[in-house]
Enzyme design. Sequence first.
Site, mmCIF file in Angstrom:
data_model
loop_
_atom_site.group_PDB
_atom_site.id
_atom_site.type_symbol
_atom_site.label_atom_id
_atom_site.label_comp_id
_atom_site.label_asym_id
_atom_site.label_seq_id
_atom_site.Cartn_x
_atom_site.Cartn_y
_atom_site.Cartn_z
ATOM 1 N N SER A 94 0.936 -0.706 -0.017
ATOM 2 C CA SER A 94 0.115 -0.288 -0.290
ATOM 3 C C SER A 94 0.782 1.510 0.153
ATOM 4 C CB SER A 94 -0.797 -0.139 1.180
ATOM 5 O OG SER A 94 -2.110 0.447 1.161
ATOM 6 N N HIS A 228 -8.148 -6.281 0.387
ATOM 7 C CA HIS A 228 -6.200 -4.805 0.769
ATOM 8 C C HIS A 228 -5.529 -5.517 1.296
ATOM 9 C CE1 HIS A 228 -4.265 -1.565 -0.003
ATOM 10 N NE2 HIS A 228 -4.183 -1.114 0.802
#
Length: 253
Positions: A94, A228
């Site tokens: 990320s 995610h």
Amino acid sequence: MNSTWFRRFTRAAGDGPRLVCFPHAGGSATAYSQLARTLPADFDVVAVQYPGRQDRFNEAPLTTLDRLVEAVAGVLAPELAADPGRPYALFGHSMGALVAFETARLLREEGLPGPQRLFLSGRGAPDLRESAHYLLYDDADVLAEVRRLGGTDQTMLDNPDLLELVLPALRADYRALAAYRWRAGEPLAAPVTALVGDSDPMVTVRDARTWREHTRGDFALKVFSGGHFYLADHLHRIAAVVTEGLLAGTAAS
């Protein structure tokens, strides 16, 4: 390794390739503790500890990516210069993918040996369209986004005392992402492996594939089931991807 910036979660440093890991927004070095213990014992796996969290809680977190990248590159550079023959790779998830990528670019500018490979997870390339969360500054919006992505223990977000501990770092990291501006440059020589969850609400598989344009080396795309924060469910597969990618680069050099 610099004891302020880097954490090692194995009993001893392996004498093989080094893997430097970069946490997500609001995250800490411990996000990589399990991966470090899953990778081969001869790897030297270290994770970056950003200011403003855990044992660095009393330090002010950095609110721009440029300053964070400069700080990390500044402490990593002498380690690389001291052992120029040792292969290394960077792994970022990320926000960490962006920090890892920009760190590799800055090290290149300083004439240091490049990584054998970059493992860039849970994010598209930096010249991709801006995501809406980059514009969030309000604490409530940041917390809503964190809940949506599911990366932080949700009970922590509902506990006012614990929230007070994690919010400064979250706030700083999201502001750093909001302030980031892509500066075009030559693609890196290092090969890239992009990793992504197939149901990530923030990053599509197509987004992850955009890293292909930022390397002159080979490119691989690895898709995992999950959102995610798919990593926790696929530790052994991710360790295999990292091992294969890093050792392949070492054999070719």
